[in-house]
Scaffold this motif. Structure first.
Motif, PDB file in Angstrom:
ATOM      1  N   VAL A  23      21.888  20.512  30.734  1.00 54.05           N
ATOM      2  CA  VAL A  23      20.659  20.488  29.924  1.00 54.05           C
ATOM      3  C   VAL A  23      20.938  21.024  28.521  1.00 54.05           C
ATOM      4  O   VAL A  23      20.509  20.442  27.517  1.00 54.05           O
ATOM      5  CB  VAL A  23      19.547  21.303  30.610  1.00 54.05           C
ATOM      6  N   LEU A  77      19.469  16.675  38.636  1.00 51.10           N
ATOM      7  CA  LEU A  77      18.496  16.782  37.550  1.00 51.10           C
ATOM      8  C   LEU A  77      17.619  15.536  37.475  1.00 51.10           C
ATOM      9  O   LEU A  77      16.413  15.623  37.226  1.00 51.10           O
ATOM     10  CB  LEU A  77      19.221  16.994  36.220  1.00 51.10           C
ATOM     11  N   ALA A  82      14.128  15.789  35.626  1.00 53.17           N
ATOM     12  CA  ALA A  82      14.511  16.476  34.391  1.00 53.17           C
ATOM     13  C   ALA A  82      15.342  15.583  33.475  1.00 53.17           C
ATOM     14  O   ALA A  82      15.427  15.834  32.273  1.00 53.17           O
ATOM     15  CB  ALA A  82      15.302  17.744  34.715  1.00 53.17           C
ATOM     16  N   ILE A  96      10.233  17.592  31.317  1.00 57.96           N
ATOM     17  CA  ILE A  96      10.582  18.660  32.263  1.00 57.96           C
ATOM     18  C   ILE A  96      11.949  19.235  31.917  1.00 57.96           C
ATOM     19  O   ILE A  96      12.147  20.455  31.889  1.00 57.96           O
ATOM     20  CB  ILE A  96      10.563  18.123  33.709  1.00 57.96           C
ATOM     21  N   GLY A  97      12.908  18.358  31.637  1.00 53.66           N
ATOM     22  CA  GLY A  97      14.243  18.827  31.294  1.00 53.66           C
ATOM     23  C   GLY A  97      14.276  19.621  30.002  1.00 53.66           C
ATOM     24  O   GLY A  97      14.992  20.621  29.890  1.00 53.66           O
ATOM     25  N   ILE A 100      13.513  23.334  30.403  1.00 53.80           N
ATOM     26  CA  ILE A 100      14.422  24.198  31.160  1.00 53.80           C
ATOM     27  C   ILE A 100      15.168  25.127  30.205  1.00 53.80           C
ATOM     28  O   ILE A 100      15.770  24.675  29.235  1.00 53.80           O
ATOM     29  CB  ILE A 100      15.424  23.358  31.970  1.00 53.80           C
ATOM     30  N   THR A 106      16.849  25.557  37.154  1.00 49.69           N
ATOM     31  CA  THR A 106      17.747  24.601  37.811  1.00 49.69           C
ATOM     32  C   THR A 106      17.965  24.961  39.279  1.00 49.69           C
ATOM     33  O   THR A 106      18.156  24.077  40.114  1.00 49.69           O
ATOM     34  CB  THR A 106      19.099  24.530  37.078  1.00 49.69           C
TER      35      THR A 106
END
Length: 229
Positions: A23, A77, A82, A96-97, A100, A106
């Motif tokens: 990410v 992911l 994500a 959503i990702g 993070i 995670t």
């Protein structure tokens, strides 16, 4: 720097840690990247040593362990909504990702996906059948409506593009170029009209070209450029 994961010859690496660095790498790359760009950035950010990069899979000596498990990190992911990826292998952060920021996020996705994998597969099969049926109905409607619908979606798309903030427009331009086959896409400048300037690498067969690009946004109708005198 505290490592989030380590690679050795036998044990399973910390997948939630690999997911977090994935990410972070995508954020550094503007929100989207090819697999090669993403793997290289993860290795750079995490400081994966050459010795770690040399470990290969037991039954596939042509595939390194770090690349293999990074592929699994992307899969987790994606199943956690994500990330998404296109047919051209370009991976991108979702909302959503993008949210993070720590390992707990995670870890939560990893636990959820592990528990729901079988159920998700069953629902996916059901959803695929429904999507096929819906797609057939949609094709019939589009055939009846004709060109009017095409103009509607074009107008809607232009409206969305015109309202995008510069950062979102920049990420979209990078994503489109990667989808077109470019790698190492970099934005190097922003103009006053909301456009961007940058450079990317396009590979055609065995030859790679460095291509400079400009992306502009104008409202209304623009006249074509006059031919040179």
């Amino acid at each position: 720097m505290t490592r989030r994961f380590e690679i050795d010859a036998e044990t399973l690496p910390d997948l939630p840690g690999m997911m977090l660095v994935t990410v972070e790498a995508l954020k550094d790359l503007g929100g989207s990247a090819t697999i090669q760009e993403l793997d290289e950035k993860v290795i750079e950010l995490e400081g994966v040593t050459e010795a770690e990069q040399a470990f290969t899979m037991p039954r596939d000596e042509n595939r390194t362990r770090v690349n293999y498990y990074l592929a699994w990190a992307r899969t987790y992911l994606k199943r956690g909504d994500a990330l998404n990826n296109s047919k051209r292998g370009v991976w991108a952060l979702t909302e959503i990702g993008s949210a993070i920021s720590d390992l707990s996020a995670t870890q939560g996705i990893y636990g959820q996906v592990t528990q729901e994998e079988r159920e998700r597969a069953r629902l996916k099969r059901l959803a695929a059948k429904k999507a096929d049926a819906d797609r057939g109905e949609e094709i019939e409607v589009m055939a009846d409506d004709g060109p009017a619908d095409e103009e509607d979606w074009k107008s809607a798309l232009l409206s969305v593009l015109g309202k995008m903030d510069p950062a979102a427009f920049e990420r979209l331009a990078q994503r489109l170029l990667r989808e077109a086959g470019f790698t190492k896409v970099e934005v190097r400048g922003k103009s006053g009209d909301g456009g961007i300037d940058g450079v990317g690498v396009l590979r055609v067969n065995l030859v790679s070209f460095q291509v400079y690009f400009q992306c502009k946004r104008w409202k209304g109708v623009t006249a074509p450029l006059a031919p040179p005198a």
